[in-house]
Structure formats: structure tokens, C-alpha cells
Design a protein around this motif. Structure first.
Motif, PDB file in Angstrom:
ATOM      1  N   LYS A  21      -2.971  -1.098 -11.176  1.00 45.13           N
ATOM      2  CA  LYS A  21      -2.070  -0.298 -10.998  1.00 45.13           C
ATOM      3  C   LYS A  21      -0.667  -0.848 -11.245  1.00 45.13           C
ATOM      4  CE  LYS A  21      -4.598   3.335  -8.497  1.00 45.13           C
ATOM      5  NZ  LYS A  21      -4.727   4.181  -7.339  1.00 45.13           N
TER       6      LYS A  21
ATOM      7  N   CYS B 157      -6.920  -1.333   2.605  1.00 48.08           N
ATOM      8  CA  CYS B 157      -5.938  -1.222   3.575  1.00 48.08           C
ATOM      9  C   CYS B 157      -6.458  -1.075   4.910  1.00 48.08           C
ATOM     10  CB  CYS B 157      -4.779  -0.055   3.284  1.00 48.08           C
ATOM     11  SG  CYS B 157      -3.487  -0.097   4.606  1.00 48.08           S
TER      12      CYS B 157
ATOM     13  N   ARG C 206      -7.085   2.997   2.177  1.00 49.75           N
ATOM     14  CA  ARG C 206      -7.079   3.039   0.886  1.00 49.75           C
ATOM     15  C   ARG C 206      -7.681   1.705   0.218  1.00 49.75           C
ATOM     16  NH1 ARG C 206      -2.049   5.825   2.185  1.00 49.75           N
ATOM     17  NH2 ARG C 206      -1.973   7.881   1.330  1.00 49.75           N
TER      18      ARG C 206
ATOM     19  N   CYS D 111       0.806  -1.313  -0.221  1.00 53.18           N
ATOM     20  CA  CYS D 111       0.330   0.059   0.113  1.00 53.18           C
ATOM     21  C   CYS D 111       0.888   1.221  -0.068  1.00 53.18           C
ATOM     22  CB  CYS D 111      -0.906   0.020   1.316  1.00 53.18           C
ATOM     23  SG  CYS D 111      -2.131   1.285   1.344  1.00 53.18           S
ATOM     24  N   ALA D 112       0.346   2.320  -0.412  1.00 56.22           N
ATOM     25  CA  ALA D 112       1.264   3.511  -0.496  1.00 56.22           C
ATOM     26  C   ALA D 112       1.557   3.969   0.893  1.00 56.22           C
ATOM     27  CB  ALA D 112       0.103   4.813  -0.955  1.00 56.22           C
ATOM     28  N   CYS D 113       0.864   3.555   2.045  1.00 60.81           N
ATOM     29  CA  CYS D 113       1.234   3.926   3.401  1.00 60.81           C
ATOM     30  C   CYS D 113       2.466   3.035   3.867  1.00 60.81           C
ATOM     31  CB  CYS D 113      -0.083   3.673   4.345  1.00 60.81           C
ATOM     32  SG  CYS D 113      -0.528   2.103   4.811  1.00 60.81           S
ATOM     33  N   GLY D 114       2.695   1.986   3.016  1.00 59.69           N
ATOM     34  CA  GLY D 114       3.862   1.046   3.569  1.00 59.69           C
ATOM     35  C   GLY D 114       3.210  -0.373   4.098  1.00 59.69           C
TER      36      GLY D 114
ATOM     37  N   CYS E 122      -4.837   2.560   6.545  1.00 56.94           N
ATOM     38  CA  CYS E 122      -5.170   3.696   6.104  1.00 56.94           C
ATOM     39  C   CYS E 122      -6.671   3.852   5.299  1.00 56.94           C
ATOM     40  CB  CYS E 122      -3.900   4.453   5.137  1.00 56.94           C
ATOM     41  SG  CYS E 122      -3.688   3.484   3.758  1.00 56.94           S
TER      42      CYS E 122
END
Length: 268
Positions: A201, A190, A195, A161-164, A193
Motif C-alpha cells: 500500500k 497491529c 489490522r 497503522c491506520a490506528c496510529g 487494533c
């Protein structure tokens, strides 16, 4: 020696998850199109139902497999019985959306006694004798989280995820008896976060089991909804790398759901 072959038909927008009424009407379209057996026409009298799970299909032609808590120790028969139930002849929103069926495989086994009462789901169709002898299941898969078939032929897509937070997971066989065996999962949202995860993607290379070719596919082999054929045969796999879903079946799927699908397969 027999070869087991699996082929999946998955929406190119692999986050696609149709609502229960759409799935129910899709099953009716499969039955009307002669892709699955219709009890009202005597189709079931032309099929053999062998094995514990197949016996659940004797009345309506199909059975369902769901994930349950693992409380059975090494009792394989108890596991199969607890995860399997007969499908209603008419599927309803209430039945499909029940909390116990968040992870669901709808399965129609085909083991002909002589003449095959349903259309063959793969192309090209083998000879009459091989086609009649072919034993397979046609399955509809639905899950809230992403399902990823496990095979060395399929590369993994990025699942961070973009948050790690890592979103990939495995069903814990000590705690659960999963509906989707030989698969891993990816959380659709997620927890850290909130998301939502979109497999498209990222991309992964998916290999053809009959040659050394690969295709780069957005979303890889991840899906939340799929049509699957699981085939046990030898001669019916003679088409090798050219084997696909029957074009008429793909057309039915794409017309019903109003989107394009792609396919991939694995032999084992």
C-alpha cells in the motif's frame, strides 16, 4: 580488495509467505535444478566448508540460522553455534514450522575447490576463472514479521497503522541474537487494533549500488519470504548495473510459487 554484494528476489506481493510444504518442495526443486549441492551426487566433495557456520553444511550441503535469546555475553563463537544448525537433507513441515524457527534463514554455502558443482545464480556469468573463484551463499528467508534490509540505498515505506500505531521495530541485540542481521522489521499485524499490514500500500525508492539510478517499488524492500545471494568477489561484479538473478532461476521460483517476483541489490 573484495566486494560483498547481496541480491534479493522477493514476491511483488511482498506479504507473500508460503506454507512449509511449498518451501520444502522448492528446496527439492533447487537441488534438482543444480542450484544447490546434492550430497547424493558427490557435489559436496567439490566444495570447501570453512568457518564455524559452514562446517554445519558438511553433511547435507546447507545450514539454518534462527533467532535465539541472547545469553552469551561477548562470546561470538557461542552466538554462532547457538543460532546455527545443519539443515535436514529432506525438510519437513514439522521441522520448518517448529516454534523456534519462526525467523529462519536456510543457507547453502558455495566455495569451490576447483570445478563448481552448482549453477551460478547471477547473470551475466563471469569468466570461468572468476566464476570458479566466486564464493557466495544462496539463501531462502522466511519470517512471520516483515524483514527490511538496512542500507542507505533503500528508502523506508510508511509503517504507521491506520490506528496510529507504529509497526516498524528493531530486534533488540541485548535480548536476542537475530537470524536477520543488518535488518529491521515491521509487524505483520497491529497489536493495538489487529489490522494486518500490507507493505504494497506504500512505495519506496530502491537504489542500484553501481550507479545513481533508483526505482520506485510498491512495498519497498520489505518481505516475509525471499531468495537471496550473498556474494564475496571482485571480478564477478564486473557487470555492475546490469547484474541480475539468472533468468532460469527466476523462472523456477515464479513457476513454483505461481506469482511474479522482483529483485534488488546492495553492495558493501
Amino acid at each position: 580488495m573484495s566486494v560483498e554484494y547481496a541480491r534479493w528476489l522477493v514476491a511483488k506481493s511482498s506479504y507473500f509467505l508460503p506454507e512449509a510444504p511449498s518451501i520444502a518442495s522448492f528446496i527439492e526443486a533447487l537441488r534438482a535444478g543444480k542450484w544447490i549441492a546434492d550430497p547424493a551426487t558427490g557435489d559436496l566433495t567439490l566444495l570447501r566448508f570453512e568457518g564455524l557456520r559452514a562446517e554445519f553444511a558438511k553433511v547435507t550441503g546447507g545450514y539454518a540460522i534462527r533467532t535465539v535469546d541472547h545469553t552469551f555475553g561477548e562470546n561470538v563463537r557461542a552466538k554462532l553455534s547457538a543460532t546455527t544448525e545443519s539443515t535436514p537433507l529432506v525438510l519437513t513441515k514439522e521441522w520448518l514450522d517448529h516454534a523456534e524457527r519462526e525467523e529462519l534463514r536456510l543457507v547453502w554455502p558455495v566455495a569451490p575447490k576447483a570445478a563448481r558443482p552448482v549453477l551460478y545464480p547471477l547473470f551475466p556469468e563471469p569468466s570461468d576463472a572468476a566464476c570458479t573463484a566466486a564464493t557466495y551463499t544462496l539463501e531462502v528467508h522466511r519470517a512471520l514479521e516483515y524483514v527490511v534490509p538496512m542500507t542507505d540505498l533503500f528508502e523506508s515505506i510508511p509503517t504507521l497503522c491506520a490506528c496510529g500505531e507504529e509497526l516498524a521495530f528493531e530486534w533488540d541485540d541485548e535480548e536476542l541474537v537475530p537470524a536477520f542481521s543488518d535488518s529491521t522489521g515491521i509487524f505483520a499485524e497491529c497489536e493495538a487494533c489487529s489490522r494486518t499490514f500490507d507493505p504494497t500500500k506504500g512505495a519506496a525508492r530502491l537504489g542500484n549500488p553501481f550507479d545513481e539510478t533508483t526505482d520506485e517499488v510498491r512495498g519497498g524492500a520489505a518481505y516475509r519470504f525471499a531468495l537471496k545471494v550473498n556474494l564475496v568477489s571482485t571480478s564477478s561484479l564486473s557487470a555492475g548495473p546490469k547484474l541480475t538473478f539468472a533468468p532460469e532461476l527466476v523462472a523456477l521460483v515464479e513457476k513454483h510459487f505461481g506469482r511474479t517476483f522482483h529483485e534488488f541489490g546492495a553492495a558493501y
